[in-house]
Design a protein around this motif. Structure first.
Motif, PDB file in Angstrom:
ATOM      1  N   ARG A 125       0.804  -1.223   0.000  1.00 19.24           N
ATOM      2  CA  ARG A 125       0.000   0.000   0.000  1.00 19.24           C
ATOM      3  C   ARG A 125       0.840   1.278   0.000  1.00 19.24           C
ATOM      4  NH1 ARG A 125      -4.900  -0.592   4.216  1.00 19.24           N
ATOM      5  NH2 ARG A 125      -5.057  -2.857   4.330  1.00 19.24           N
ATOM      6  N   THR A 126       2.159   1.150  -0.182  1.00 22.09           N
ATOM      7  CA  THR A 126       3.002   2.354  -0.272  1.00 22.09           C
ATOM      8  C   THR A 126       3.286   2.665  -1.741  1.00 22.09           C
ATOM      9  OG1 THR A 126       5.050   1.081  -0.235  1.00 22.09           O
ATOM     10  CG2 THR A 126       4.162   1.758   1.908  1.00 22.09           C
ATOM     11  N   ASN A 127       3.733   3.877  -2.010  1.00 21.51           N
ATOM     12  CA  ASN A 127       4.062   4.282  -3.387  1.00 21.51           C
ATOM     13  C   ASN A 127       5.109   3.382  -4.005  1.00 21.51           C
ATOM     14  OD1 ASN A 127       2.402   6.456  -3.699  1.00 21.51           O
ATOM     15  ND2 ASN A 127       3.894   7.938  -2.920  1.00 21.51           N
ATOM     16  N   THR A 128       6.212   3.182  -3.282  1.00 19.56           N
ATOM     17  CA  THR A 128       7.327   2.422  -3.854  1.00 19.56           C
ATOM     18  C   THR A 128       6.907   0.995  -4.173  1.00 19.56           C
ATOM     19  OG1 THR A 128       8.863   3.732  -2.553  1.00 19.56           O
ATOM     20  CG2 THR A 128       9.708   1.683  -3.485  1.00 19.56           C
ATOM     21  N   PHE A 129       6.269   0.336  -3.235  1.00 20.19           N
ATOM     22  CA  PHE A 129       5.941  -1.076  -3.469  1.00 20.19           C
ATOM     23  C   PHE A 129       4.775  -1.223  -4.433  1.00 20.19           C
ATOM     24  CE2 PHE A 129       8.786  -1.139   0.045  1.00 20.19           C
ATOM     25  CZ  PHE A 129       9.633  -2.168  -0.331  1.00 20.19           C
ATOM     26  N   GLY A 130       3.909  -0.243  -4.472  1.00 21.47           N
ATOM     27  CA  GLY A 130       2.875  -0.236  -5.506  1.00 21.47           C
ATOM     28  C   GLY A 130       3.539  -0.253  -6.875  1.00 21.47           C
ATOM     29  N   ALA A 131       4.528   0.624  -7.054  1.00 28.87           N
ATOM     30  CA  ALA A 131       5.215   0.723  -8.346  1.00 28.87           C
ATOM     31  C   ALA A 131       5.984  -0.567  -8.646  1.00 28.87           C
ATOM     32  CB  ALA A 131       6.155   1.921  -8.340  1.00 28.87           C
ATOM     33  N   VAL A 132       6.669  -1.113  -7.650  1.00 27.94           N
ATOM     34  CA  VAL A 132       7.449  -2.346  -7.867  1.00 27.94           C
ATOM     35  C   VAL A 132       6.533  -3.488  -8.320  1.00 27.94           C
ATOM     36  CG1 VAL A 132       8.713  -4.201  -6.696  1.00 27.94           C
ATOM     37  CG2 VAL A 132       9.333  -1.811  -6.271  1.00 27.94           C
ATOM     38  N   PHE A 133       5.429  -3.669  -7.637  1.00 27.96           N
ATOM     39  CA  PHE A 133       4.624  -4.863  -7.932  1.00 27.96           C
ATOM     40  C   PHE A 133       3.730  -4.676  -9.157  1.00 27.96           C
ATOM     41  CE2 PHE A 133       5.750  -5.660  -3.379  1.00 27.96           C
ATOM     42  CZ  PHE A 133       6.710  -6.601  -3.698  1.00 27.96           C
ATOM     43  N   ILE A 286      14.548   6.611  -6.676  1.00 28.57           N
ATOM     44  CA  ILE A 286      15.352   5.432  -6.339  1.00 28.57           C
ATOM     45  C   ILE A 286      16.718   5.479  -7.010  1.00 28.57           C
ATOM     46  CG2 ILE A 286      15.433   2.887  -6.376  1.00 28.57           C
ATOM     47  CD1 ILE A 286      13.218   3.927  -4.567  1.00 28.57           C
ATOM     48  N   GLU A 287      16.754   5.749  -8.296  1.00 28.47           N
ATOM     49  CA  GLU A 287      18.045   5.815  -8.991  1.00 28.47           C
ATOM     50  C   GLU A 287      17.986   6.909 -10.044  1.00 28.47           C
ATOM     51  OE1 GLU A 287      19.228   2.309 -11.255  1.00 28.47           O
ATOM     52  OE2 GLU A 287      20.721   3.531 -12.280  1.00 28.47           O
ATOM     53  N   LYS A 288      18.675   8.006  -9.786  1.00 25.09           N
ATOM     54  CA  LYS A 288      18.700   9.108 -10.762  1.00 25.09           C
ATOM     55  C   LYS A 288      19.314   8.608 -12.068  1.00 25.09           C
ATOM     56  CE  LYS A 288      17.590  12.865  -8.110  1.00 25.09           C
ATOM     57  NZ  LYS A 288      16.580  12.132  -7.354  1.00 25.09           N
ATOM     58  N   GLY A 289      18.667   8.908 -13.178  1.00 27.86           N
ATOM     59  CA  GLY A 289      19.228   8.507 -14.471  1.00 27.86           C
ATOM     60  C   GLY A 289      18.814   7.113 -14.910  1.00 27.86           C
ATOM     61  N   ILE A 291      16.062   5.954 -16.238  1.00 27.73           N
ATOM     62  CA  ILE A 291      15.393   5.849 -17.542  1.00 27.73           C
ATOM     63  C   ILE A 291      16.408   5.932 -18.678  1.00 27.73           C
ATOM     64  CG2 ILE A 291      13.774   7.011 -19.113  1.00 27.73           C
ATOM     65  CD1 ILE A 291      11.963   7.475 -16.731  1.00 27.73           C
ATOM     66  N   SER A 292      17.375   6.851 -18.576  1.00 21.63           N
ATOM     67  CA  SER A 292      18.335   6.920 -19.685  1.00 21.63           C
ATOM     68  C   SER A 292      19.246   5.693 -19.693  1.00 21.63           C
ATOM     69  CB  SER A 292      19.120   8.224 -19.682  1.00 21.63           C
ATOM     70  OG  SER A 292      19.651   8.459 -18.422  1.00 21.63           O
ATOM     71  N   ARG A 293      19.516   5.124 -18.524  1.00 19.51           N
ATOM     72  CA  ARG A 293      20.303   3.878 -18.479  1.00 19.51           C
ATOM     73  C   ARG A 293      19.569   2.746 -19.202  1.00 19.51           C
ATOM     74  NH1 ARG A 293      20.377  -0.463 -14.983  1.00 19.51           N
ATOM     75  NH2 ARG A 293      19.208   0.483 -13.279  1.00 19.51           N
ATOM     76  N   ILE A 294      18.274   2.598 -18.906  1.00 16.00           N
ATOM     77  CA  ILE A 294      17.509   1.505 -19.517  1.00 16.00           C
ATOM     78  C   ILE A 294      17.287   1.784 -21.005  1.00 16.00           C
ATOM     79  CG2 ILE A 294      15.322   0.228 -19.433  1.00 16.00           C
ATOM     80  CD1 ILE A 294      17.193  -0.254 -17.026  1.00 16.00           C
ATOM     81  N   GLU A 295      17.071   3.039 -21.338  1.00 16.17           N
ATOM     82  CA  GLU A 295      16.940   3.475 -22.736  1.00 16.17           C
ATOM     83  C   GLU A 295      18.187   3.045 -23.518  1.00 16.17           C
ATOM     84  OE1 GLU A 295      14.696   4.663 -25.175  1.00 16.17           O
ATOM     85  OE2 GLU A 295      13.775   5.871 -23.606  1.00 16.17           O
ATOM     86  N   LEU A 439      15.688  -3.165 -13.521  1.00 15.75           N
ATOM     87  CA  LEU A 439      14.795  -2.228 -14.208  1.00 15.75           C
ATOM     88  C   LEU A 439      14.199  -1.164 -13.282  1.00 15.75           C
ATOM     89  CD1 LEU A 439      12.870  -4.642 -16.609  1.00 15.75           C
ATOM     90  CD2 LEU A 439      14.732  -3.084 -17.178  1.00 15.75           C
ATOM     91  N   THR A 440      14.228  -1.397 -11.978  1.00 16.28           N
ATOM     92  CA  THR A 440      13.645  -0.414 -11.058  1.00 16.28           C
ATOM     93  C   THR A 440      14.713   0.366 -10.295  1.00 16.28           C
ATOM     94  OG1 THR A 440      13.568  -2.042  -9.273  1.00 16.28           O
ATOM     95  CG2 THR A 440      11.572  -1.802 -10.619  1.00 16.28           C
ATOM     96  N   GLY A 441      15.934  -0.162 -10.249  1.00 16.01           N
ATOM     97  CA  GLY A 441      16.975   0.471  -9.438  1.00 16.01           C
ATOM     98  C   GLY A 441      16.904   0.050  -7.976  1.00 16.01           C
ATOM     99  N   MET A 442      15.944  -0.802  -7.625  1.00 15.64           N
ATOM    100  CA  MET A 442      15.860  -1.280  -6.233  1.00 15.64           C
ATOM    101  C   MET A 442      17.092  -2.142  -5.953  1.00 15.64           C
ATOM    102  SD  MET A 442      13.034  -0.034  -4.979  1.00 15.64           S
ATOM    103  CE  MET A 442      12.553  -1.029  -3.572  1.00 15.64           C
ATOM    104  N   GLU A 443      17.658  -2.000  -4.754  1.00 19.09           N
ATOM    105  CA  GLU A 443      18.960  -2.613  -4.526  1.00 19.09           C
ATOM    106  C   GLU A 443      18.928  -3.899  -3.741  1.00 19.09           C
ATOM    107  OE1 GLU A 443      21.302   0.639  -3.006  1.00 19.09           O
ATOM    108  OE2 GLU A 443      22.031   1.021  -5.054  1.00 19.09           O
TER     109      GLU A 443
END
Ligand code: 4AD
Ligand code: MG
Length: 460
Positions: A125-133, A286-289, A291-295, A439-443
């Motif tokens: 129910r948090t922003n981060t885990f909502g986005a991850v899942f 979570i990780e600046k940059g 999107i350009s890394r994955i791009e 893909l998410t930058g989660m460590e």
């Protein structure tokens, strides 16, 4: 009880629409003569701002609502004067479906990931885990789409198995024998009296069974839970994880690497194209940059380096590694990360490893020292894919098994595949959690799987 998802409200609706939404209050802000509720139903990253005025029949209760309350709101969609949101919902009725009081652990303040792991039942129910899942779900579907578009057959390999595919002795035992007094013969547990009349465990890989199906369907893949009783407490290892394992007949190591590269790029593209809102959040928080890394990876071609060369490069590195670097030793995460981050600056396949550090099934090269193995290393994560061309020659395979101390009779059915209509074939395994981390930058792997299983942790 028609309910419009907030994703559709924000995407497709028009101002003036009469709608009903349902979800959980992320925040409740009480102002003078107005209360704002940020309502989330998990369908997208954004929440919908609900505007409540004192004319509501139950306004006194609405003012007292706590974060986490479940609500059903009927109202009119209006253009929002606030920055950063297109619409808000002017409430005509607010039904309190399930209240939450101030003891709800997820109040406004930002919590550490460590703390949130202790409330894994609430963290979705948090922003981060909502986005991850949400991303995890999207990417699982992208995996199936990738293989389906290429005509691969999806195979469900067994979870309970009698073979330790990787030979690393990391099998969790499955048994119905009494733990306190198992039947013994000559001091050893008598598995002939166990449920399956043999010793069994949870699968460490679906590969061996996948290979059997390759000999019938040419191109197959598996995607399922995988278990390893690996007692290593690292941010990259879980005792239960999900693995995707394609296998291709009439294919060699280079064909295998080509598929792995195409697959990785496809998944990067899927993340960018289908998870834009969540990716934007990861990029900011979570990780600046990111999107350009994955791009860049989605468009790049991956490097390839021989294991021998990798060792030379590591030996010359102006870095003090914790673990020794020597031809014949396995690469540790610190070595893998140095190669992909410092030497190459992007994904790199390391190929042709010494046979003694790899599994028995890998195809032996003519040099008699190395096997046709490949690991794909990526920045931040290290090894994300492990694969190989398989030993299709029965005599060499049997010899190799004996060399590593395996009993060929134990997997006679696997050897049968080399007995009739054997052919060159190759495949790989992608760790799904490592992909999500990448893909998410989660460590930490514990933060990309809903309920992580790691040494001493299996509570939720
Ligand atoms: O390199 P591994 O052990 O290869 C195999 O299992 C082969 N049978 C695959 C094949 O050729 N079909 O594992 C493959 C990948 C690793 O690169 C890693 O991404 C992931 O699985 N993995 C783990 N992920 C999380 N926790 C663990 N304990 C993992 N062990 C492996
Ligand atoms: Mg590996």
């Amino acid at each position: 009880m028609v309910r419009t998802r907030i994703k559709d409200v924000l995407g497709d609706e028009k101002a003036g629409a009469e709608i009903t939404v349902a979800g959980w209050a992320r925040t409740v802000r009480v102002g003078k003569g107005v209360t704002f509720i940020a309502l989330s139903d998990g369908s997208c990253f954004a929440s919908l701002q609900v505007v409540c005025e004192p004319s509501l029949a139950n306004y006194a209760e609405v003012e007292k609502l706590g974060t986490g309350s479940a609500l059903r709101v009927k109202g009119t969609l209006v253009d929002s004067p606030a920055a950063g949101q297109r619409f808000e919902l002017k409430a005509e009725s607010v039904e309190i479906v399930g209240a939450a009081d101030e003891s709800f652990p997820l109040q406004k303040k930002r919590h550490s990931f460590e703390y949130l792991r202790t409330i894994a039942h609430l963290r979705p129910r948090t922003n981060t885990f909502g986005a991850v899942f949400r991303m995890r779900s999207r990417l699982a579907q992208a995996v199936h789409r990738f293989f389906s578009e290429r005509g691969f057959v999806y195979v469900h390999t067994p979870i309970i198995t009698s073979s330790d595919c990787e030979g690393a002795g990391e099998l969790f035992r499955v048994t119905t024998l009494p733990a306190e007094s198992p039947p013994l013969v000559d001091g050893e547990v008598d598995f002939s009296r166990d449920f399956f009349a043999q010793s069994t465990g949870l699968t460490v890989s679906g590969q061996l069974e996948g290979e059997l199906f390759t000999m019938a369907f040419s191109d197959i893949y598996t995607f399922g839970p995988t278990f390893r009783a690996e007692n290593s407490n690292t941010p990259r290892h879980a005792a239960e994880f999900w693995m995707i394992e394609p296998e291709m007949a009439f294919c060699d190591l280079m064909g295998d690497a080509a598929l792995a590269e195409e697959f990785m790029r496809y998944l990067c593209r899927a993340a960018l194209d289908e998870c834009g809102e969540d990716m934007a959040f990861f990029d900011q928080q979570i990780e600046k940059g990111l999107i350009s890394r994955i791009e860049a990876v989605a468009n790049a071609s991956f490097a390839m380096m021989d294991y021998g060369e990798a060792i030379e490069r590591l030996k010359k590195a102006p870095v003090a590694f914790e673990y020794p670097v020597e031809w014949g030793l396995d690469l540790q995460t610190e070595h893998e990360r140095y190669l992909t981050e410092q030497v190459v600056g992007g994904p790199v396949f390391i190929v042709n490893y010494p046979k003694f550090i790899k599994a028995f099934y890998m195809r032996q090269n003519d040099d008699d020292k190395t096997v046709a193995a490949m690991d794909l290393l990526v920045p931040r994560v290290g090894e994300i894919i492990g694969g190989s061309q398989r030993e299709e020659r029965l005599d060499l395979l049997t010899l190799r098994m004996e060399e590593v101390g395996m009993d060929p009779d134990g997997i006679w059915w696997y050897l049968d595949s080399r007995r009739w209509g054997s052919c060159p074939h190759a495949g790989f395994g992608l760790g799904f959690e490592r992909l999500i981390m990448y893909l998410t930058g989660m460590e930490n792997i514990r933060d990309v799987i809903p309920f992580p299983r790691t040494p001493r942790h299996a509570e939720f």
